[in-house]
Design a protein around this motif. Sequence first.
Motif, PDB file in Angstrom:
ATOM      1  N   UNK A 172     -13.793   8.176  10.393  1.00 34.51           N
ATOM      2  CA  UNK A 172     -13.394   6.938  11.071  1.00 34.51           C
ATOM      3  C   UNK A 172     -12.400   6.108  10.281  1.00 34.51           C
ATOM      4  N   UNK A 173     -12.373   6.259   8.963  1.00 34.11           N
ATOM      5  CA  UNK A 173     -11.516   5.418   8.130  1.00 34.11           C
ATOM      6  C   UNK A 173     -10.191   6.121   7.838  1.00 34.11           C
ATOM      7  N   UNK A 174      -9.107   5.507   8.296  1.00 38.30           N
ATOM      8  CA  UNK A 174      -7.783   6.074   8.089  1.00 38.30           C
ATOM      9  C   UNK A 174      -7.446   6.193   6.607  1.00 38.30           C
ATOM     10  N   UNK A 175      -7.899   5.221   5.819  1.00 40.88           N
ATOM     11  CA  UNK A 175      -7.651   5.253   4.380  1.00 40.88           C
ATOM     12  C   UNK A 175      -8.314   6.472   3.738  1.00 40.88           C
ATOM     13  N   UNK A 176      -9.461   6.890   4.276  1.00 43.52           N
ATOM     14  CA  UNK A 176     -10.168   8.049   3.738  1.00 43.52           C
ATOM     15  C   UNK A 176      -9.387   9.333   4.000  1.00 43.52           C
ATOM     16  N   UNK A 177      -8.784   9.419   5.186  1.00 44.16           N
ATOM     17  CA  UNK A 177      -7.975  10.597   5.499  1.00 44.16           C
ATOM     18  C   UNK A 177      -6.703  10.611   4.653  1.00 44.16           C
ATOM     19  N   UNK A 192      -0.539   7.061  -2.204  1.00 48.64           N
ATOM     20  CA  UNK A 192      -0.734   6.476  -0.878  1.00 48.64           C
ATOM     21  C   UNK A 192      -0.424   4.989  -0.947  1.00 48.64           C
ATOM     22  N   UNK A 193       0.426   4.532  -0.049  1.00 47.62           N
ATOM     23  CA  UNK A 193       0.856   3.139  -0.025  1.00 47.62           C
ATOM     24  C   UNK A 193       0.428   2.510   1.293  1.00 47.62           C
ATOM     25  N   UNK A 194      -0.335   1.440   1.214  1.00 47.05           N
ATOM     26  CA  UNK A 194      -0.745   0.700   2.404  1.00 47.05           C
ATOM     27  C   UNK A 194       0.328  -0.314   2.750  1.00 47.05           C
ATOM     28  N   UNK A 195       0.763  -0.314   4.007  1.00 45.82           N
ATOM     29  CA  UNK A 195       1.829  -1.222   4.440  1.00 45.82           C
ATOM     30  C   UNK A 195       1.471  -1.861   5.781  1.00 45.82           C
ATOM     31  N   UNK A 196       1.935  -3.086   6.025  1.00 42.17           N
ATOM     32  CA  UNK A 196       1.891  -3.594   7.398  1.00 42.17           C
ATOM     33  C   UNK A 196       2.664  -2.628   8.302  1.00 42.17           C
ATOM     34  N   UNK A 197       2.303  -2.558   9.557  1.00 37.41           N
ATOM     35  CA  UNK A 197       2.792  -1.502  10.451  1.00 37.41           C
ATOM     36  C   UNK A 197       4.314  -1.398  10.480  1.00 37.41           C
ATOM     37  N   UNK A 198       5.008  -2.522  10.491  1.00 41.13           N
ATOM     38  CA  UNK A 198       6.465  -2.493  10.645  1.00 41.13           C
ATOM     39  C   UNK A 198       7.211  -2.803   9.342  1.00 41.13           C
ATOM     40  N   UNK A 199       6.531  -2.738   8.223  1.00 43.69           N
ATOM     41  CA  UNK A 199       7.171  -3.049   6.944  1.00 43.69           C
ATOM     42  C   UNK A 199       8.138  -1.949   6.530  1.00 43.69           C
ATOM     43  N   UNK A 200       9.109  -2.329   5.717  1.00 40.72           N
ATOM     44  CA  UNK A 200      10.044  -1.348   5.165  1.00 40.72           C
ATOM     45  C   UNK A 200       9.290  -0.447   4.189  1.00 40.72           C
ATOM     46  N   UNK A 201       9.848   0.716   3.880  1.00 39.89           N
ATOM     47  CA  UNK A 201       9.218   1.631   2.935  1.00 39.89           C
ATOM     48  C   UNK A 201       9.244   1.037   1.536  1.00 39.89           C
ATOM     49  N   UNK A 202       8.189   1.272   0.789  1.00 32.69           N
ATOM     50  CA  UNK A 202       8.143   0.830  -0.598  1.00 32.69           C
ATOM     51  C   UNK A 202       9.255   1.526  -1.383  1.00 32.69           C
ATOM     52  N   UNK A 203       9.986   0.740  -2.159  1.00 36.98           N
ATOM     53  CA  UNK A 203      11.084   1.257  -2.982  1.00 36.98           C
ATOM     54  C   UNK A 203      12.128   2.000  -2.142  1.00 36.98           C
ATOM     55  N   UNK A 204      12.121   1.730  -0.831  1.00 35.00           N
ATOM     56  CA  UNK A 204      13.051   2.370   0.113  1.00 35.00           C
ATOM     57  C   UNK A 204      12.942   3.894   0.098  1.00 35.00           C
ATOM     58  N   UNK A 205      11.731   4.398  -0.213  1.00 43.22           N
ATOM     59  CA  UNK A 205      11.505   5.836  -0.261  1.00 43.22           C
ATOM     60  C   UNK A 205      10.792   6.312   1.001  1.00 43.22           C
ATOM     61  N   UNK A 206      11.391   7.260   1.667  1.00 47.16           N
ATOM     62  CA  UNK A 206      10.806   7.848   2.866  1.00 47.16           C
ATOM     63  C   UNK A 206       9.543   8.632   2.483  1.00 47.16           C
ATOM     64  N   UNK A 253       4.408  11.776   4.666  1.00 47.70           N
ATOM     65  CA  UNK A 253       3.531  11.747   5.834  1.00 47.70           C
ATOM     66  C   UNK A 253       3.054  10.310   6.037  1.00 47.70           C
ATOM     67  N   UNK A 254       2.671   9.983   7.269  1.00 39.38           N
ATOM     68  CA  UNK A 254       2.173   8.650   7.595  1.00 39.38           C
ATOM     69  C   UNK A 254       0.923   8.737   8.465  1.00 39.38           C
ATOM     70  N   UNK A 255       0.042   7.765   8.280  1.00 40.03           N
ATOM     71  CA  UNK A 255      -1.078   7.534   9.184  1.00 40.03           C
ATOM     72  C   UNK A 255      -0.867   6.142   9.765  1.00 40.03           C
ATOM     73  N   UNK A 256      -0.766   6.037  11.081  1.00 46.92           N
ATOM     74  CA  UNK A 256      -0.437   4.777  11.744  1.00 46.92           C
ATOM     75  C   UNK A 256      -1.671   4.165  12.388  1.00 46.92           C
ATOM     76  N   UNK A 257      -1.894   2.862  12.110  1.00 48.68           N
ATOM     77  CA  UNK A 257      -2.949   2.115  12.775  1.00 48.68           C
ATOM     78  C   UNK A 257      -2.359   1.010  13.615  1.00 48.68           C
ATOM     79  N   UNK A 286     -10.943  -0.437  -2.631  1.00 50.15           N
ATOM     80  CA  UNK A 286     -11.515   0.427  -3.664  1.00 50.15           C
ATOM     81  C   UNK A 286     -13.018   0.567  -3.484  1.00 50.15           C
ATOM     82  N   UNK A 287     -13.670  -0.521  -3.111  1.00 52.69           N
ATOM     83  CA  UNK A 287     -15.110  -0.466  -2.853  1.00 52.69           C
ATOM     84  C   UNK A 287     -15.404   0.521  -1.730  1.00 52.69           C
ATOM     85  N   UNK A 288     -14.623   0.459  -0.664  1.00 49.42           N
ATOM     86  CA  UNK A 288     -14.809   1.383   0.456  1.00 49.42           C
ATOM     87  C   UNK A 288     -14.610   2.826   0.008  1.00 49.42           C
TER      88      UNK A 288
END
Length: 270
Positions: free
Chosen positions: A86-91, A236-250, A253-257, A112-114
């Motif tokens: 059920x947890x996208x972060x786990x996948x 793995x980088x957590x981002x708001x859905x429409x945020x730019x890529x971290x360090x502008x690196x593509x 793979x992505x998991x979208x919520x 981290x607790x999760x």
Amino acid sequence: MVKPMHLFAVVDALEQAQQFQQVLASRDVSTELVQIEQLNARFLRHHPELALCVDLDGLWLSANGMKMQPDWQAEIPRLKRASLKSEMIARACQINEQPSLIDATAGLGHDSLLMAYLGAHVTLVERHPVLFTLLEDAKSKAKNDPFLSKYMQRIHLIFQDAHYYLQQCNQDDRKVDVIYLDPMFPQRDQHHQVIKKQAQVKKQMQLLHLLLPEDGEMDLGDQLLPLAQQIASRVVVKRPKHAVFLNEQQPDHQWQGDACRFDAYFQISM
């Protein structure tokens, strides 16, 4: 250098507050201990400056009528609902493999607790002495909680700048399975607009911005990504859905919520 802060404490928690004062002093944080009768909404309204507070629930950060702490006990209902499926972060972090994982942007430690609850062995790295002390208190209380205590052996706290810590890992050829990055400060979308967060998170961000003003735009995590890629087989980088890529690196793979996404960077030649 952290500015001197008031440390407000109710009578029943005065001894505990004195212990916090000593710990903070050892981390170059100067505090003035002030005994108060009640730590309530009225008191917080009349003391809007950034301060630390201690009551029977432990150590809090307060400002502008709000107070905040890494409340790991409050996460228990979420943990009880969570599963590897059920947890996208786990996948995204492959928690089913019980990985060794570094959370290089620990924040309040809720993710981290999760991940520790689901089976990961997590090292949380935090450089700010006040935020680290708040995390320490959260873990200490969790050790005494009937539900959380069994998972605390999977959580290790490191008081250090994440960039320096990852550099040391690289120099010592220490590898981990996953490095997790969730930069604390506001991200921008493709149109350079600051992405709004939900109300509860916005309150936390307001207090953390007051605590960490020296970091500002420099604490977006861009410099951590290439360094993390040298150490972990998966970043793995957590981002708001429409945020730019971290360090502008593509990402690879992505998991979208609905509200956020997880960008993953793989190292094939580890």
